[in-house]
Design an enzyme around this catalytic site. Structure first.
Site, short mmCIF file in Angstrom:
data_model
loop_
_atom_site.label_atom_id
_atom_site.label_comp_id
_atom_site.label_asym_id
_atom_site.label_seq_id
_atom_site.Cartn_x
_atom_site.Cartn_y
_atom_site.Cartn_z
N ASP A 77 0.86 -1.18 0.00
CA ASP A 77 0.00 0.00 0.00
C ASP A 77 0.90 1.23 0.00
O ASP A 77 1.93 1.27 0.69
CB ASP A 77 -0.91 0.01 1.23
CG ASP A 77 -1.95 1.11 1.17
OD1 ASP A 77 -2.86 0.99 0.33
OD2 ASP A 77 -1.85 2.08 1.93
N ASP B 225 0.21 4.49 1.02
CA ASP B 225 0.14 5.47 2.11
C ASP B 225 -0.09 4.85 3.48
O ASP B 225 -0.30 5.55 4.47
CB ASP B 225 -0.96 6.51 1.83
CG ASP B 225 -2.34 5.88 1.70
OD1 ASP B 225 -2.45 4.63 1.88
OD2 ASP B 225 -3.29 6.61 1.41
N ASP C 57 -10.95 -16.62 13.84
CA ASP C 57 -10.90 -17.92 14.51
C ASP C 57 -10.29 -19.00 13.63
O ASP C 57 -9.76 -19.99 14.14
CB ASP C 57 -12.28 -18.34 15.02
CG ASP C 57 -13.36 -18.37 13.95
OD1 ASP C 57 -13.05 -18.04 12.78
OD2 ASP C 57 -14.51 -18.70 14.27
N HIS D 137 -7.22 -21.18 14.79
CA HIS D 137 -7.33 -22.64 14.69
C HIS D 137 -6.09 -23.24 14.03
O HIS D 137 -5.47 -24.17 14.57
CB HIS D 137 -8.58 -23.00 13.88
CG HIS D 137 -8.70 -24.45 13.54
ND1 HIS D 137 -9.55 -25.31 14.22
CD2 HIS D 137 -8.09 -25.22 12.60
CE1 HIS D 137 -9.44 -26.51 13.71
NE2 HIS D 137 -8.55 -26.50 12.72
N GLU D 138 -5.72 -22.69 12.87
CA GLU D 138 -4.62 -23.30 12.12
C GLU D 138 -3.28 -23.14 12.83
O GLU D 138 -2.47 -24.07 12.87
CB GLU D 138 -4.57 -22.71 10.71
CG GLU D 138 -5.81 -22.96 9.86
CD GLU D 138 -6.12 -24.43 9.68
OE1 GLU D 138 -5.24 -25.28 9.93
OE2 GLU D 138 -7.26 -24.75 9.31
N HIS E 80 -2.69 -25.66 15.47
CA HIS E 80 -2.09 -26.94 15.10
C HIS E 80 -0.58 -26.90 15.27
O HIS E 80 0.04 -27.90 15.65
CB HIS E 80 -2.43 -27.28 13.65
CG HIS E 80 -3.81 -27.82 13.46
ND1 HIS E 80 -4.31 -28.90 14.16
CD2 HIS E 80 -4.83 -27.42 12.63
CE1 HIS E 80 -5.54 -29.16 13.77
NE2 HIS E 80 -5.89 -28.28 12.85
N TYR F 169 -2.34 -37.69 14.30
CA TYR F 169 -3.52 -37.23 13.55
C TYR F 169 -4.36 -38.42 13.09
O TYR F 169 -4.46 -38.72 11.90
CB TYR F 169 -3.09 -36.37 12.38
CG TYR F 169 -4.15 -35.39 11.93
CD1 TYR F 169 -4.64 -34.42 12.80
CD2 TYR F 169 -4.65 -35.43 10.65
CE1 TYR F 169 -5.61 -33.52 12.40
CE2 TYR F 169 -5.62 -34.53 10.23
CZ TYR F 169 -6.09 -33.59 11.11
OH TYR F 169 -7.05 -32.70 10.71
N GLU G 87 -7.68 -31.62 16.62
CA GLU G 87 -8.60 -30.67 15.99
C GLU G 87 -9.34 -29.83 17.03
O GLU G 87 -9.55 -28.63 16.85
CB GLU G 87 -9.60 -31.41 15.11
CG GLU G 87 -9.05 -31.85 13.76
CD GLU G 87 -8.67 -30.66 12.90
OE1 GLU G 87 -9.29 -29.59 13.01
OE2 GLU G 87 -7.72 -30.80 12.11
N GLU H 96 -10.58 -15.36 19.49
CA GLU H 96 -11.70 -14.51 19.06
C GLU H 96 -12.34 -13.81 20.26
O GLU H 96 -12.67 -12.63 20.20
CB GLU H 96 -12.73 -15.36 18.32
CG GLU H 96 -13.82 -14.55 17.64
CD GLU H 96 -14.75 -15.42 16.83
OE1 GLU H 96 -14.62 -15.45 15.60
OE2 GLU H 96 -15.61 -16.08 17.45
N GLU I 190 -17.86 -18.84 11.52
CA GLU I 190 -19.13 -18.19 11.17
C GLU I 190 -18.94 -17.04 10.19
O GLU I 190 -19.83 -16.74 9.38
CB GLU I 190 -19.84 -17.68 12.44
CG GLU I 190 -19.23 -16.46 13.13
CD GLU I 190 -18.07 -16.79 14.06
OE1 GLU I 190 -17.65 -15.91 14.82
OE2 GLU I 190 -17.59 -17.95 14.03
N ASP J 167 -11.47 -39.36 6.91
CA ASP J 167 -11.02 -38.26 7.76
C ASP J 167 -10.20 -38.79 8.93
O ASP J 167 -10.35 -38.36 10.07
CB ASP J 167 -12.21 -37.44 8.25
CG ASP J 167 -11.80 -36.13 8.91
OD1 ASP J 167 -10.79 -35.54 8.49
OD2 ASP J 167 -12.51 -35.69 9.84
N HIS K 211 -12.24 -34.67 12.46
CA HIS K 211 -13.00 -33.42 12.49
C HIS K 211 -14.38 -33.60 13.13
O HIS K 211 -14.91 -32.66 13.71
CB HIS K 211 -13.16 -32.86 11.08
CG HIS K 211 -11.91 -32.24 10.53
ND1 HIS K 211 -11.06 -32.93 9.70
CD2 HIS K 211 -11.35 -31.02 10.72
CE1 HIS K 211 -10.03 -32.15 9.39
NE2 HIS K 211 -10.18 -31.00 9.99
#
Length: 926
Positions: free
Chosen positions: A306, A308, A399, A403-404, A407, A418, A427, A438, A452, A495, A500
């Site tokens: 950017d 400015d 969030d 979350h990531e 890990h 896992y 997870e 959050e 969400e 999974d 999950h």
């Protein structure tokens, strides 16, 4: 009084199908308790004051308690101290000099004495430690198993970014990973080669273990952790490596205002690099930097810039979703701050690791079916752009970032494998940290919903719900509804045995521990848990993950270690220990707290009174139970409904309805879970609503006025109303999520540019706030105009005021009188079922008159080239889309014609975008 005091003594662990607890004999000197794993080895040993183990005696303690033979040794791999005075040292088991994978054990010391020890131990009887298969041959078998087209070591630039090189293989002893939890009665250990293989098409990364004798694949431990459970395809799209566009001459770290996509305007740190500012923060650890993958499946050093350092919506809220990068950068900063301020952790590795985020990563080019995912790849954050309607928006919400990166924290703490239950908890901890981050950085968001902000699927409010996991297909009870049976072979198609899905159990445990809940779970256990606040729950959860859990821990282990964590922090028999135990019981893991055999309830509270009642609130006070020393809290009831549990002698009830009668009572609750009889009831009638809204109107309707408003069942066609129309007798239903409003203006003769604004008082405080402005646009059309907006989940349910304002030639506020135009007020019912009261197919989209533009296409139809002529010569980009919604061509518009020779005969849509608005027209290819 003495009898009541005896209730709060020492925590006794009750055995159950899931607790898997065995106690040491009382004659065993110095040991308070010994919990055994499924294979009979100790998972947790706590020592009392009679223990003679000093911190320096760790090798003796390990050998004594785990019954090590001469072939086995432990090597220290990590030591950390916490602010509660404990030192935690982690040790790795070796057998005949070969590492036993996942076999780590920790010693927890305080005041130079060993307080406890915990971890995984595997009994090794006869095992071959000499491989018959070479590392090279094992590597070929690993590649055949992965079956990818490309690997990261083939792209040196990206491999350098990840600090990754082609794996040579490590010889380890691997315990059997097929049986976890109750089924693992004995240990089966195999000699194996371990390879960290990073495939780039289709993308995957994980540790694969190849039997060093047979060449069989024994286990795959995924390193890439995804936000959600999605299938991966094999589609390939070529991508071109981008270079840096940052001038490296001059650097200065500067605070900037940034209009994020999901969290409003936030302050973040940038760096002045040459003549541009880039998303690089050098104030946190070793840095936080956000890069642009530019819709490729690569990891370039291309910066977002950017001129400015005022990163505005006008610049970045474009069709490319570049404002999502601002969320990613701010989210990484808030994640770093959370770990630092709340848990005294310096980045995810506790050593200041640089947090790198890559935005606009092309997941389709990496072999995914779509761009609806984000993941931690073992080195960096990676965000897809989403697919919009039917999927997700760009996946850079706060969030999701928490979350990531969570890990990564797990990798450097418990390192939960896992798969199955350990993978589900991996997870869940990421969801827990996403919610905590959050809650701290953006408390007005929906703490207990995950994703969400990015959710765009019909019928979903979020990706997961921690407060009610079943709403998104997860279980809230171990083994209950939606539970995925972990008696399976882990694979990407299932999974990894439901990691999950089954994470919902620990998610719900954390929610209950934080805020409390009563009810009956799926296996018939009735529970009543007093919440201890999210801050205390987070401390227990972090200690559970960082100090006690290990790679193959189960939910049963989590209960044992969670209770021990609460005991370490708050003391045996404390309200926090009781809540931790009962929250596990509530989700079907282990027995309820049993501090004593006393079942005598406290005496009822007295003198319940209500004061200061308004249309929505009342203040309750009461006198303590005469057994107040043993009371841990008070349950407040509205009729028979539990409102909350508090520890004090007062509570302000909020969210009441005006002119409504209520009956409140209070019950005392003790440490054993006994409830007193109810207090004498107090009857309260709320006052009538006294909300007064500001006035706003147009002074003249001689030239224009509002003639139609349609929303949620309202279809109000009116004439001029002297500048203001009070239609609050009309009520429209507004469900949470997406809603559409239809507006139109009437003109006496000439059509003028009219500015439209719509506000909805979501918090019912009588003020139309900036965040409550749902519609903003302008038009000179007299036809129906449509505008789609989202009712946030934070909006209070029930009826409230909606204001529609139309003003000539300039934008307006919610509370002004202006010369020409009109204002109308309506009532809307938040959370009510949707009612379709109009046909929105006849409406044009409300836009911004200043951004309208036109263009012509010629020749059309065409068989080879097409020209685009802009009415005002503005700079634009274009996309050509077929009738399946697939993009078949795109680029920047120049003086050259667009070559469409490669397109098949048929009808297409050509979309023109000037960075603020898009317009589409039909294109026919002959």
């Amino acid at each position: 009084m003495e009898k009541k005091l005896q209730k709060i003594i020492v925590l006794t662990f009750a055995s159950s199908m899931l607790s898997l607890t065995s106690f040491a004999q009382k004659t065993e000197k110095g040991i308070s308790q010994k919990n055994l794993s499924e294979n009979g080895s100790p998972s947790l040993i706590t020592f009392n004051e009679k223990s003679e183990y000093k911190r320096s005696d760790f090798q003796k303690a390990l050998k004594d308690q785990l019954k090590l033979d001469n072939k086995q040794t432990y090597s220290k791999i990590k030591a950390e101290s916490d602010k509660d005075g404990f030192t935690h040292e982690k040790f790795q088991l070796y057998h005949e000099g070969i590492k036993v994978e996942f076999a780590t054990y920790s010693i927890h010391s305080k005041n130079d004495k060993i307080a406890s020890m915990s971890g995984e131990y595997y009994t090794i009887n006869k095992v071959n430690t000499k491989p018959t298969l070479s590392a090279e041959a094992a590597f070929e078998k690993a590649l055949n198993q992965i079956g990818a087209k490309n690997y990261l070591w083939e792209n040196q630039a990206d491999a350098t970014v990840m600090n990754y090189s082609k794996p040579k293989g490590e010889l380890v002893l691997l315990p059997s990973m097929e049986e976890q939890g109750l089924k693992r009665k004995k240990d089966n250990v195999r000699l194996a080669y371990k390879f960290d293989i990073y495939a780039t098409n289709p993308i995957s990364r994980g540790d694969i273990y190849i039997d060093a004798e047979t060449g069989q694949t024994l286990f795959y431990n995924a390193t890439i952790k995804h936000l959600g459970e999605f299938s991966h395809g094999g589609k390939t799209v070529s991508s071109e490596k981008k270079g840096t566009n940052a001038d490296k001459v001059n650097f200065a770290i500067v605070a900037a205002n940034a209009a994020t996509r999901y969290s409003g305007t936030q302050t973040l740190q940038t760096t002045l690099s040459g003549l541009s500012y880039i998303l690089s923060d050098g104030t946190r650890g070793n840095g936080v930097q956000t890069y642009n993958s530019a819709r490729t499946a690569t990891y370039p050093t291309t910066n977002f810039t950017d001129a400015d350092n005022n990163w505005t919506a006008a610049e970045f809220n474009n069709t490319n979703k570049d404002n999502g990068a601002l969320d990613a950068h701010w989210g990484a900063e808030m994640t770093y701050d959370y770990w630092s301020a709340v848990h005294a952790r310096n980045s995810y590795d506790n050593a200041g690791a640089k947090i790198k985020s890559y935005v606009h990563y092309n997941l389709i080019a990496a072999g995914y079916p779509d761009n609806n995912n984000a993941f931690w790849n073992g080195s960096v954050m990676t965000y897809g752009d989403g697919s919009g309607t039917g999927g997700f928006d760009i996946l850079t919400a706060l969030d999701v970032a928490g979350h990531e990166i969570g890990h990564a924290v797990c990798t450097y703490t418990a390192n939960l494998a896992y798969q199955k239950e350990s993978g589900a908890m991996n997870e869940a901890f990421s969801d827990i940290w996403g919610a905590c981050i959050e809650y701290r950085a953006a408390p007005t968001k929906s703490t207990w919903l995950i994703g969400e902000d990015i959710e765009r699927r019909t019928g979903h409010l979020s990706l997961r719900s921690m407060s009610n996991p079943k709403t998104e297909g997860q279980p809230d009870t171990y083994g209950g509804t939606n539970w995925y049976n972990v008696s399976c072979t882990p694979s990407s198609s299932n999974d990894q045995c439901g990691v999950h899905r089954n994470s919902g159990v620990l998610n719900h445990w954390f929610y209950i521990l934080s805020v409390g809940k009563s009810g009956t779970n799926d296996i018939g256990s009735a529970y009543n848990v007093t919440g201890i606040t999210i801050d205390k729950a987070a401390k227990i959860a972090y200690r559970l993950e960082s100090v006690y859990l290990s790679a193959n821990s189960t939910y049963a282990n989590a209960r044992t270690y969670g209770i021990q964590s609460a005991t370490d922090l708050y003391g045996a028999g404390s309200a926090e220990v009781i809540a931790t135990t009962n929250a596990f019981y509530a989700v079907g893991v282990g027995a309820a707290y049993s501090g004593s055999s006393d079942t005598t309830a406290p005496t009822a509270p007295t003198s319940l009174a209500a004061a200061g009642t308004t249309s929505t609130t009342t203040n309750l006070t009461w006198a303590a139970s005469t057994d107040n020393v043993a009371v841990t809290g008070y349950n407040v009831y509205n009729g028979t409904t539990l409102v909350t549990t508090v520890t004090g002698l007062a509570y302000t009830v909020t969210g009441l309805t005006a002119s409504t009668a209520y009956t409140f009572t209070v019950k005392a609750k003790d440490a054993a879970g006994n409830l007193s009889a109810a207090s004498t009831a107090v009857n309260v009638t709320t006052t009538a609503s006294t909300i007064t809204y500001c006035t706003s109107k147009g002074s003249s309707v001689a030239y224009e006025y509002i003639d139609n408003v349609a929303i949620g069942g309202i279809a109000n066609a009116t004439g001029a109303n002297a500048g203001y129309g009070n239609f609050t007798n009309l009520t429209g239903n507004l469900p949470y999520g997406s809603n559409t409003i239809i507006l139109s203006a009437a003109f006496a003769s000439t059509a003028y540019t009219e500015y439209w604004r719509v506000w909805i008082d979501f918090n019912k405080n009588g003020t139309f706030e900036t965040s409550e402005q749902m519609v903003a646009g302008s038009s000179s059309l007299s036809t129906n105009l449509s505008y789609t907006f989202t009712v946030p989940t934070t909006a209070l349910a029930g009826t409230t005021r909606m204001r529609v304002s139309m003003k000539y030639n300039a934008a307006q506020t919610a509370c002004e009188t202006f010369s020409y135009g009109e204002v109308e007020d309506y009532t809307v019912n938040i959370g009510a079922a949707a009612i379709t009261g109009f046909n929105n197919t006849i409406a044009s989209e409300l836009g911004n008159e200043n951004n309208l533009f036109d263009y012509t296409i010629y020749p059309n139809p065409t068989n080879s080239f097409v020209n685009i002529s802009m009415a005002d010569n503005r700079k634009v980009s274009y996309r050509i889309i077929n009738y399946l919604g697939q993009q078949v061509d795109a680029g920047k518009l120049s003086e050259n014609a667009i070559n469409v020779n490669k397109l098949s005969t048929g009808t297409y849509i050509i979309e023109i975008n000037d960075g603020q608005k898009t317009m589409t027209k039909k294109l026919i290819k002959k």
